[in-house]
Design an enzyme around this catalytic site. Structure first.
Site, PDB file in Angstrom:
ATOM      1  N   ARG A  25       0.840  -1.200   0.000  1.00  0.00           N
ATOM      2  CA  ARG A  25       0.000   0.000   0.000  1.00  0.00           C
ATOM      3  C   ARG A  25       0.878   1.255   0.000  1.00  0.00           C
ATOM      4  O   ARG A  25       1.971   1.259   0.549  1.00  0.00           O
ATOM      5  CB  ARG A  25      -0.876   0.022   1.251  1.00  0.00           C
ATOM      6  CG  ARG A  25      -1.729  -1.212   1.452  1.00  0.00           C
ATOM      7  CD  ARG A  25      -2.421  -1.152   2.805  1.00  0.00           C
ATOM      8  NE  ARG A  25      -3.121  -2.392   3.108  1.00  0.00           N
ATOM      9  CZ  ARG A  25      -3.771  -2.621   4.247  1.00  0.00           C
ATOM     10  NH1 ARG A  25      -3.793  -1.693   5.186  1.00  0.00           N
ATOM     11  NH2 ARG A  25      -4.380  -3.774   4.437  1.00  0.00           N
ATOM     12  N   ASP A  68       0.241   5.433   1.069  1.00  0.00           N
ATOM     13  CA  ASP A  68      -0.723   6.275   1.780  1.00  0.00           C
ATOM     14  C   ASP A  68      -1.308   7.353   0.872  1.00  0.00           C
ATOM     15  O   ASP A  68      -0.789   7.632  -0.210  1.00  0.00           O
ATOM     16  CB  ASP A  68      -0.049   6.944   2.975  1.00  0.00           C
ATOM     17  CG  ASP A  68       0.340   5.954   4.058  1.00  0.00           C
ATOM     18  OD1 ASP A  68      -0.310   4.900   4.154  1.00  0.00           O
ATOM     19  OD2 ASP A  68       1.295   6.243   4.805  1.00  0.00           O
ATOM     20  N   ARG A  74       8.557   7.964   6.317  1.00  0.00           N
ATOM     21  CA  ARG A  74       8.189   9.331   6.683  1.00  0.00           C
ATOM     22  C   ARG A  74       8.626   9.685   8.101  1.00  0.00           C
ATOM     23  O   ARG A  74       8.999  10.834   8.384  1.00  0.00           O
ATOM     24  CB  ARG A  74       6.685   9.533   6.503  1.00  0.00           C
ATOM     25  CG  ARG A  74       6.260   9.490   5.034  1.00  0.00           C
ATOM     26  CD  ARG A  74       4.759   9.293   4.872  1.00  0.00           C
ATOM     27  NE  ARG A  74       4.006  10.362   5.506  1.00  0.00           N
ATOM     28  CZ  ARG A  74       2.680  10.302   5.707  1.00  0.00           C
ATOM     29  NH1 ARG A  74       1.997   9.241   5.303  1.00  0.00           N
ATOM     30  NH2 ARG A  74       2.067  11.311   6.276  1.00  0.00           N
TER      31      ARG A  74
END
Length: 246
Positions: free
Chosen positions: A51, A53, A198
């Site tokens: 995935r 975001d 991140r």
């Protein structure tokens, strides 16, 4: 039954991420599945390498799907790029063995994160980088990168809650280069936890700004507590560059 591998590029700015959501058509997976279903006349579900975001971009996301279509690879590529939104592009279509799985066969990924490090923001880079106006010490940030290399438990650098799955990952490359006002952070590893890139980038920014010390990285590894690490930088600066397979 054919097994088709797609290499996909997308601008994630207006999407809610990769994963299909039942109450929204604003996902990358959902858009691609709708076009393949239209193309083949079959109900298609695609498997992504992982995935991304909401707001995250990709230069080399990988997915696969099973189909009985007799369309050639070139016809599949042409159809998808004709009908997909312009901010989603299929770069390559490949025929794969039946057992190929985009997620389970993945052995590593490369990500880039971009920081606009200038007192004045950029009109052009605002959707593709994180603006940090204060001067950052790149040499100090690169020294911190060295502490993060290798095999570690990255639980403290993730947004995961309690999990029974292993949070040990190996970072093979982590470096920062300055390209004018743009800082390019490169990550290569065998896998990344939720928001790990991140959070690590946010920690490096705080070290570069003098808000954290390099030795605090050891304490984060030891405590495994997310709150001890730096902020989670915004998604718009993050790109999935490449997915690696054997």
């Amino acid at each position: 039954m054919r097994n088709i591998k797609l290499t996909i590029e997308y601008d994630g700015k207006r999407y809610l991420g990769w994963q299909r959501l039942g109450d929204s058509d604003k996902t990358i997976q959902g858009k691609i599945e709708a076009i393949i279903t239209q193309m083949t006349g079959e109900k298609i579900e695609i498997i992504g390498s992982g995935r991304t975001d909401a707001g995250t971009h990709a230069r080399g996301q990988v997915a696969n799907f099973k189909t009985n279509t007799t369309l050639s690879r070139e016809e599949i590529l042409d159809f998808m790029n004709r009908y997909l939104p312009q901010d989603i592009v299929v770069k390559k279509v490949e025929e794969m063995p039946e057992r190929f799985h985009a997620r389970y066969n993945c052995i590593g990924k490369q990500y880039s994160y971009y920081i606009w490090n200038n007192p004045i923001p950029s009109a052009f880079e605002r959707h593709r980088s994180f603006h940090v106006p204060q001067e950052l010490d790149i040499d100090k940030m690169n020294l911190a990168c060295e502490k993060l290399l290798g095999k570690h438990d990255f639980m403290g650098f993730s947004a995961l809650k309690k999990t029974k799955k292993s949070t040990v990952r190996t970072i093979e490359e982590l470096s920062i280069q300055r390209e004018g006002s743009l800082l390019h952070v490169t990550f290569v590893g065998d896998g990344f936890l939720h928001k790990m890139v991140r959070i690590i980038t946010g920690t490096l920014v705080e070290i570069g700004a003098g808000k954290m010390e390099i030795d605090e990285i050891d304490a984060i590894f030891e405590s495994k507590v997310r709150q001890h690490a730096g902020e989670t930088v915004p998604a718009q600066g993050l790109f999935l560059d490449e997915v690696f397979y054997k």
